[in-house]
Design a protein around this motif. Structure first.
Motif, PDB file in Angstrom:
ATOM      1  N   CYS A   1      -3.697  13.594   2.235  1.00  0.00           N
ATOM      2  CA  CYS A   1      -5.096  13.182   2.054  1.00  0.00           C
ATOM      3  C   CYS A   1      -5.468  13.088   0.576  1.00  0.00           C
ATOM      4  O   CYS A   1      -6.581  13.463   0.179  1.00  0.00           O
ATOM      5  CB  CYS A   1      -6.049  14.141   2.768  1.00  0.00           C
ATOM      6  SG  CYS A   1      -5.720  14.334   4.530  1.00  0.00           S
TER       7      CYS A   1
ATOM      8  N   THR B   1       0.834  -1.191   0.000  1.00  0.00           N
ATOM      9  CA  THR B   1       0.000   0.000   0.000  1.00  0.00           C
ATOM     10  C   THR B   1       0.872   1.244   0.000  1.00  0.00           C
ATOM     11  O   THR B   1       1.879   1.315   0.705  1.00  0.00           O
ATOM     12  CB  THR B   1      -0.896   0.030   1.246  1.00  0.00           C
ATOM     13  OG1 THR B   1      -1.739  -1.119   1.245  1.00  0.00           O
ATOM     14  CG2 THR B   1      -1.752   1.284   1.288  1.00  0.00           C
TER      15      THR B   1
ATOM     16  N   ASP C   1      -0.345  14.178   6.412  1.00  0.00           N
ATOM     17  CA  ASP C   1      -1.038  13.387   5.401  1.00  0.00           C
ATOM     18  C   ASP C   1      -1.640  14.339   4.375  1.00  0.00           C
ATOM     19  O   ASP C   1      -2.484  15.179   4.717  1.00  0.00           O
ATOM     20  CB  ASP C   1      -2.140  12.560   6.073  1.00  0.00           C
ATOM     21  CG  ASP C   1      -2.833  11.589   5.122  1.00  0.00           C
ATOM     22  OD1 ASP C   1      -2.571  11.643   3.907  1.00  0.00           O
ATOM     23  OD2 ASP C   1      -3.637  10.764   5.607  1.00  0.00           O
TER      24      ASP C   1
ATOM     25  N   PHE D   1      -7.762   8.610  -0.034  1.00  0.00           N
ATOM     26  CA  PHE D   1      -8.284   9.002   1.273  1.00  0.00           C
ATOM     27  C   PHE D   1      -9.714   8.521   1.482  1.00  0.00           C
ATOM     28  O   PHE D   1     -10.189   8.432   2.608  1.00  0.00           O
ATOM     29  CB  PHE D   1      -8.218  10.529   1.404  1.00  0.00           C
ATOM     30  CG  PHE D   1      -8.361  11.033   2.816  1.00  0.00           C
ATOM     31  CD1 PHE D   1      -7.410  10.728   3.773  1.00  0.00           C
ATOM     32  CD2 PHE D   1      -9.430  11.839   3.175  1.00  0.00           C
ATOM     33  CE1 PHE D   1      -7.529  11.201   5.076  1.00  0.00           C
ATOM     34  CE2 PHE D   1      -9.561  12.318   4.475  1.00  0.00           C
ATOM     35  CZ  PHE D   1      -8.615  12.002   5.423  1.00  0.00           C
TER      36      PHE D   1
ATOM     37  N   THR E   1       0.207   5.623   0.130  1.00  0.00           N
ATOM     38  CA  THR E   1      -0.722   6.749   0.196  1.00  0.00           C
ATOM     39  C   THR E   1      -0.095   8.023  -0.348  1.00  0.00           C
ATOM     40  O   THR E   1      -0.731   9.081  -0.325  1.00  0.00           O
ATOM     41  CB  THR E   1      -1.187   7.001   1.644  1.00  0.00           C
ATOM     42  OG1 THR E   1      -0.057   7.395   2.444  1.00  0.00           O
ATOM     43  CG2 THR E   1      -1.810   5.745   2.245  1.00  0.00           C
ATOM     44  N   SER E   2       1.149   7.922  -0.835  1.00  0.00           N
ATOM     45  CA  SER E   2       1.863   9.088  -1.354  1.00  0.00           C
ATOM     46  C   SER E   2       2.896   8.627  -2.368  1.00  0.00           C
ATOM     47  O   SER E   2       3.245   7.436  -2.439  1.00  0.00           O
ATOM     48  CB  SER E   2       2.570   9.827  -0.217  1.00  0.00           C
ATOM     49  OG  SER E   2       3.623   9.028   0.319  1.00  0.00           O
TER      50      SER E   2
ATOM     51  N   MET F   1      -0.518   4.580   5.713  1.00  0.00           N
ATOM     52  CA  MET F   1       0.651   5.445   5.874  1.00  0.00           C
ATOM     53  C   MET F   1       1.789   4.734   6.604  1.00  0.00           C
ATOM     54  O   MET F   1       1.565   4.057   7.606  1.00  0.00           O
ATOM     55  CB  MET F   1       0.269   6.693   6.665  1.00  0.00           C
ATOM     56  CG  MET F   1      -0.794   7.565   6.028  1.00  0.00           C
ATOM     57  SD  MET F   1      -1.363   8.838   7.177  1.00  0.00           S
ATOM     58  CE  MET F   1       0.134   9.827   7.324  1.00  0.00           C
TER      59      MET F   1
ATOM     60  N   GLN G   1      -3.792   3.828  -2.242  1.00  0.00           N
ATOM     61  CA  GLN G   1      -4.932   3.925  -1.326  1.00  0.00           C
ATOM     62  C   GLN G   1      -5.353   5.378  -1.176  1.00  0.00           C
ATOM     63  O   GLN G   1      -4.730   6.165  -0.468  1.00  0.00           O
ATOM     64  CB  GLN G   1      -4.593   3.340   0.045  1.00  0.00           C
ATOM     65  CG  GLN G   1      -5.811   3.263   0.964  1.00  0.00           C
ATOM     66  CD  GLN G   1      -5.446   3.031   2.413  1.00  0.00           C
ATOM     67  OE1 GLN G   1      -4.442   3.544   2.906  1.00  0.00           O
ATOM     68  NE2 GLN G   1      -6.255   2.267   3.127  1.00  0.00           N
TER      69      GLN G   1
ATOM     70  N   THR H   1      -8.336   9.036  -4.494  1.00  0.00           N
ATOM     71  CA  THR H   1      -7.957   7.917  -5.358  1.00  0.00           C
ATOM     72  C   THR H   1      -7.585   8.365  -6.764  1.00  0.00           C
ATOM     73  O   THR H   1      -6.598   7.878  -7.334  1.00  0.00           O
ATOM     74  CB  THR H   1      -9.106   6.893  -5.410  1.00  0.00           C
ATOM     75  OG1 THR H   1      -9.415   6.472  -4.077  1.00  0.00           O
ATOM     76  CG2 THR H   1      -8.729   5.680  -6.238  1.00  0.00           C
TER      77      THR H   1
ATOM     78  N   ARG I   1      -5.688   3.739   7.261  1.00  0.00           N
ATOM     79  CA  ARG I   1      -4.769   4.360   6.313  1.00  0.00           C
ATOM     80  C   ARG I   1      -3.476   3.561   6.320  1.00  0.00           C
ATOM     81  O   ARG I   1      -2.972   3.169   7.371  1.00  0.00           O
ATOM     82  CB  ARG I   1      -4.471   5.804   6.718  1.00  0.00           C
ATOM     83  CG  ARG I   1      -5.626   6.759   6.567  1.00  0.00           C
ATOM     84  CD  ARG I   1      -5.854   7.125   5.114  1.00  0.00           C
ATOM     85  NE  ARG I   1      -4.918   8.123   4.631  1.00  0.00           N
ATOM     86  CZ  ARG I   1      -4.627   8.324   3.344  1.00  0.00           C
ATOM     87  NH1 ARG I   1      -5.145   7.552   2.408  1.00  0.00           N
ATOM     88  NH2 ARG I   1      -3.796   9.269   2.973  1.00  0.00           N
TER      89      ARG I   1
END
Length: 348
Positions: free
Chosen positions: A193, A153, A191, A176, A155-156, A184, A174, A196, A182
């Protein structure tokens, strides 16, 4: 290059590995329908994880994904934990119970679990995915030598680039909107945020790895949109909560089909990490709590104890009722029928 091609999937859909919701029956049903089923083993030890893998294999000969938590091992903080227990005390008292006198780290991170590594190297699942971070080079090399396809995963963009440098085969972007925790790597870091759409495009353009889009995707049109963004597949979690094969309890299912589905909330109160949940008594309390939560998963020890105390007298509003922002589009279908519906709904 699409690494999922080696799995022989007929549907570019992955059932998200939801601890406490995914079951061997669901995993097998999804894989048998031509998609990629997933089983979450981050909340159990190596012996129980092996039993879960065996149970899936007894139900399907198709590939499936095994998901692991790779969080930084929790740091015990006696004063923080004491204040958290004190803050929760009135809630326990409301249901005729006392809070636990102390809290423990209830889930062991794969980052420090040699028994889990040995079990996975022996059982050789087709796909292994990581949430909350990345294992060290030795663990990655061991799993690659066992022939496992590795997902992580992100997130950034920074997390996706770290996954690429570590030798991961594909990243799960992933957004927000996604339900549950999350992913992270550092839950204390700022974050951005990213949703997708933005995150998927960013990682497709600059991440250097194949991308699986996740977050808010509930139907075939959403899957098609993810593919049009450049993703190789879409990962859906909330869409599977109401399947009969899910282990979600009756209260979670009822909340999913209530007005709460329109107002999901990100909270740390339940587990100590940011997670998207259907609003309930626990998230309401968490929104006003002035105590710092302990590290994940130490805080989760208290959260689970409170949920059990409340449920014992008929109150179900303290559960981890995870769900993403697409929750109002949920439907109750057997997993195989849901996959068939998703395929039917995909335009083009």
């Amino acid at each position: 290059m699409n690494p999922l091609d080696s799995l022989g999937l007929s549907v570019p859909i992955i059932q998200a590995p939801m601890a406490g919701t995914s079951t061997p029956d669901m995993t097998a049903a999804v894989s048998n329908a031509g998609a990629l089923g997933s089983i979450a083993v981050g909340a159990v030890d190596a012996t129980a994880a092996r039993a879960m893998i065996d149970a899936v294999r007894a139900r399907t000969d198709r590939p499936f994904n095994v998901n692991l938590f790779v969080h930084h091992p929790a740091q015990a903080q006696a004063d923080v934990e004491r204040r958290w227990i004190e803050a929760l005390g009135p809630l326990f008292a409301r249901y005729g119970a006392a809070p636990p006198p102390s809290l423990r780290e209830i889930y062991r991170s794969f980052a420090a679990d040699d028994a889990m590594l040995a079990m996975l190297a022996d059982t050789r699942p087709a796909v292994i995915s990581f949430h909350f971070g990345l294992p060290d080079a030795h663990r990655i090399a061991t799993l690659k030598a066992a022939g496992c396809l590795l997902l992580a995963t992100a997130t950034s963009l920074a997390e996706a680039l770290a996954a690429r440098a570590a030798g991961i085969d594909a990243v799960v972007a992933q957004g927000f909107e996604a339900g549950g925790h999350r992913g992270m790597f550092d839950p204390q870091a700022p974050d951005a945020c990213l949703g997708t759409i933005a995150l998927t495009r960013l990682l497709v353009d600059r991440g250097g790895l194949p991308v699986i889009a996740a977050g808010g995707i509930m139907d075939g049109r959403g899957v098609r949109a993810a593919l049009d963004l450049g993703a190789i597949a879409a990962q859906l979690g909330t869409a599977f909560i109401a399947c009969p094969e899910s282990s979600a309890d009756a209260a979670h299912r009822a909340a999913l089909f209530s007005s709460a589905a329109h107002h999901t909330i990100m909270t740390r109160a339940i587990s100590g990490r940011p997670a998207r949940c259907l609003p309930n008594r626990f998230t309401d309390w968490g929104a006003t709590a002035d105590a710092q939560s302990p590290d994940y998963p130490i805080a989760y020890d208290a959260g689970k104890a409170l949920n059990q105390a409340a449920k014992a007298v008929g109150e179900t509003g303290y559960g981890a009722q995870w769900a993403g922002q697409g929750a109002p589009l949920a439907r109750s279908l057997p997993a195989a029928d849901l996959i068939a519906a998703l395929v039917e709904e995909m335009p083009g």
